[in-house]
Design a protein around this motif. Structure first.
Motif, PDB file in Angstrom:
ATOM      1  N   CYS A  16      -8.193   4.696  -3.418  1.00 32.41           N
ATOM      2  CA  CYS A  16      -7.244   4.058  -4.342  1.00 32.41           C
ATOM      3  C   CYS A  16      -6.159   3.334  -3.548  1.00 32.41           C
ATOM      4  O   CYS A  16      -5.821   2.179  -3.846  1.00 32.41           O
ATOM      5  N   GLU A  17      -5.615   4.016  -2.543  1.00 30.81           N
ATOM      6  CA  GLU A  17      -4.585   3.419  -1.699  1.00 30.81           C
ATOM      7  C   GLU A  17      -5.101   2.146  -1.021  1.00 30.81           C
ATOM      8  O   GLU A  17      -4.412   1.134  -0.984  1.00 30.81           O
ATOM      9  N   ALA A  18      -6.323   2.214  -0.493  1.00 33.06           N
ATOM     10  CA  ALA A  18      -6.908   1.062   0.198  1.00 33.06           C
ATOM     11  C   ALA A  18      -7.094  -0.116  -0.753  1.00 33.06           C
ATOM     12  O   ALA A  18      -6.863  -1.276  -0.372  1.00 33.06           O
ATOM     13  N   SER A  19      -7.497   0.156  -1.978  1.00 35.17           N
ATOM     14  CA  SER A  19      -7.685  -0.912  -2.965  1.00 35.17           C
ATOM     15  C   SER A  19      -6.365  -1.603  -3.279  1.00 35.17           C
ATOM     16  O   SER A  19      -6.288  -2.832  -3.323  1.00 35.17           O
ATOM     17  N   VAL A  20      -5.319  -0.812  -3.487  1.00 33.39           N
ATOM     18  CA  VAL A  20      -3.996  -1.381  -3.768  1.00 33.39           C
ATOM     19  C   VAL A  20      -3.508  -2.168  -2.552  1.00 33.39           C
ATOM     20  O   VAL A  20      -3.032  -3.301  -2.679  1.00 33.39           O
ATOM     21  N   ARG A  21      -3.658  -1.586  -1.361  1.00 34.13           N
ATOM     22  CA  ARG A  21      -3.215  -2.255  -0.133  1.00 34.13           C
ATOM     23  C   ARG A  21      -3.927  -3.595   0.050  1.00 34.13           C
ATOM     24  O   ARG A  21      -3.313  -4.608   0.382  1.00 34.13           O
ATOM     25  N   ARG A  22      -5.218  -3.626  -0.193  1.00 32.38           N
ATOM     26  CA  ARG A  22      -6.009  -4.858  -0.035  1.00 32.38           C
ATOM     27  C   ARG A  22      -5.528  -5.948  -0.996  1.00 32.38           C
ATOM     28  O   ARG A  22      -5.300  -7.084  -0.591  1.00 32.38           O
ATOM     29  N   GLU A  23      -5.363  -5.615  -2.267  1.00 31.16           N
ATOM     30  CA  GLU A  23      -4.961  -6.612  -3.264  1.00 31.16           C
ATOM     31  C   GLU A  23      -3.527  -7.094  -3.050  1.00 31.16           C
ATOM     32  O   GLU A  23      -3.255  -8.290  -3.111  1.00 31.16           O
ATOM     33  N   VAL A  24      -2.609  -6.181  -2.785  1.00 27.25           N
ATOM     34  CA  VAL A  24      -1.217  -6.570  -2.569  1.00 27.25           C
ATOM     35  C   VAL A  24      -1.101  -7.379  -1.275  1.00 27.25           C
ATOM     36  O   VAL A  24      -0.307  -8.320  -1.185  1.00 27.25           O
ATOM     37  N   GLY A  25      -1.918  -7.051  -0.290  1.00 28.25           N
ATOM     38  CA  GLY A  25      -1.899  -7.767   0.975  1.00 28.25           C
ATOM     39  C   GLY A  25      -2.291  -9.229   0.865  1.00 28.25           C
ATOM     40  O   GLY A  25      -2.009 -10.020   1.763  1.00 28.25           O
ATOM     41  N   ARG A  26      -2.905  -9.608  -0.225  1.00 29.77           N
ATOM     42  CA  ARG A  26      -3.303 -11.001  -0.452  1.00 29.77           C
ATOM     43  C   ARG A  26      -2.144 -11.876  -0.945  1.00 29.77           C
ATOM     44  O   ARG A  26      -2.273 -13.087  -1.005  1.00 29.77           O
ATOM     45  N   ILE A  27      -1.029 -11.264  -1.295  1.00 33.95           N
ATOM     46  CA  ILE A  27       0.127 -12.014  -1.784  1.00 33.95           C
ATOM     47  C   ILE A  27       0.805 -12.706  -0.604  1.00 33.95           C
ATOM     48  O   ILE A  27       1.089 -12.070   0.421  1.00 33.95           O
ATOM     49  N   THR A  28       1.067 -13.980  -0.743  1.00 37.78           N
ATOM     50  CA  THR A  28       1.714 -14.759   0.311  1.00 37.78           C
ATOM     51  C   THR A  28       3.069 -14.162   0.674  1.00 37.78           C
ATOM     52  O   THR A  28       3.867 -13.857  -0.212  1.00 37.78           O
ATOM     53  N   GLY A  29       3.298 -13.972   1.957  1.00 38.84           N
ATOM     54  CA  GLY A  29       4.575 -13.481   2.443  1.00 38.84           C
ATOM     55  C   GLY A  29       4.646 -11.982   2.656  1.00 38.84           C
ATOM     56  O   GLY A  29       5.589 -11.493   3.276  1.00 38.84           O
ATOM     57  N   VAL A  30       3.660 -11.240   2.163  1.00 41.33           N
ATOM     58  CA  VAL A  30       3.674  -9.785   2.325  1.00 41.33           C
ATOM     59  C   VAL A  30       3.394  -9.439   3.787  1.00 41.33           C
ATOM     60  O   VAL A  30       2.432  -9.926   4.370  1.00 41.33           O
ATOM     61  N   GLY A  31       4.273  -8.611   4.361  1.00 36.95           N
ATOM     62  CA  GLY A  31       4.114  -8.235   5.752  1.00 36.95           C
ATOM     63  C   GLY A  31       3.675  -6.798   5.943  1.00 36.95           C
ATOM     64  O   GLY A  31       2.781  -6.504   6.719  1.00 36.95           O
ATOM     65  N   ASP A  32       4.296  -5.871   5.221  1.00 34.85           N
ATOM     66  CA  ASP A  32       3.999  -4.458   5.394  1.00 34.85           C
ATOM     67  C   ASP A  32       3.835  -3.807   4.033  1.00 34.85           C
ATOM     68  O   ASP A  32       4.585  -4.121   3.100  1.00 34.85           O
ATOM     69  N   ILE A  33       2.869  -2.905   3.948  1.00 38.86           N
ATOM     70  CA  ILE A  33       2.594  -2.213   2.687  1.00 38.86           C
ATOM     71  C   ILE A  33       2.469  -0.722   2.981  1.00 38.86           C
ATOM     72  O   ILE A  33       1.683  -0.314   3.835  1.00 38.86           O
ATOM     73  N   ASP A  34       3.250   0.081   2.279  1.00 34.73           N
ATOM     74  CA  ASP A  34       3.158   1.532   2.380  1.00 34.73           C
ATOM     75  C   ASP A  34       2.813   2.041   0.992  1.00 34.73           C
ATOM     76  O   ASP A  34       3.583   1.835   0.045  1.00 34.73           O
ATOM     77  N   VAL A  35       1.650   2.665   0.863  1.00 38.30           N
ATOM     78  CA  VAL A  35       1.208   3.135  -0.449  1.00 38.30           C
ATOM     79  C   VAL A  35       0.743   4.577  -0.333  1.00 38.30           C
ATOM     80  O   VAL A  35       0.095   4.963   0.639  1.00 38.30           O
ATOM     81  N   SER A  36       1.115   5.407  -1.314  1.00 37.06           N
ATOM     82  CA  SER A  36       0.754   6.818  -1.309  1.00 37.06           C
ATOM     83  C   SER A  36       0.253   7.248  -2.681  1.00 37.06           C
ATOM     84  O   SER A  36       0.990   7.159  -3.668  1.00 37.06           O
ATOM     85  N   ALA A  37      -0.986   7.718  -2.724  1.00 34.63           N
ATOM     86  CA  ALA A  37      -1.536   8.239  -3.970  1.00 34.63           C
ATOM     87  C   ALA A  37      -0.839   9.540  -4.355  1.00 34.63           C
ATOM     88  O   ALA A  37      -0.632   9.813  -5.536  1.00 34.63           O
ATOM     89  N   ALA A  38      -0.443  10.320  -3.364  1.00 33.59           N
ATOM     90  CA  ALA A  38       0.187  11.612  -3.622  1.00 33.59           C
ATOM     91  C   ALA A  38       1.517  11.463  -4.358  1.00 33.59           C
ATOM     92  O   ALA A  38       1.835  12.270  -5.236  1.00 33.59           O
TER      93      ALA A  38
END
Length: 69
Positions: A16-38
């Motif tokens: 789930c985390e990887a899916s969110v990270r992948r999609e959000v990472g496609r947004i122009t200008g995004v540099g770092d993504i920290d996502v936690s299912a927990a």
């Protein structure tokens, strides 16, 4: 750089985390993504002001729902 925090519902695992990270990472200008299912937490750092609607759409594309924290 701007950092914005969101709450994401429905995530239960690393996939789930990887899916969110992948999609959000496609947004122009995004540099770092920290996502936690927990914790249901998504923190996005971007080089420009982040468009919440773009983040909501990306999280929705991954199969989850987000709101700004």
């Amino acid at each position: 750089m701007t950092t914005t925090e969101y709450r994401v519902t429905g995530m239960t695992c690393g996939h789930c985390e990887a899916s969110v990270r992948r999609e959000v990472g496609r947004i122009t200008g995004v540099g770092d993504i920290d996502v936690s299912a927990a914790t249901g937490r998504l923190v996005v750092t971007a080089t420009t002001e982040l468009d919440d609607d773009a983040v909501f759409a990306a999280v929705d594309e991954a199969g989850y729902r987000a709101v700004r924290a």
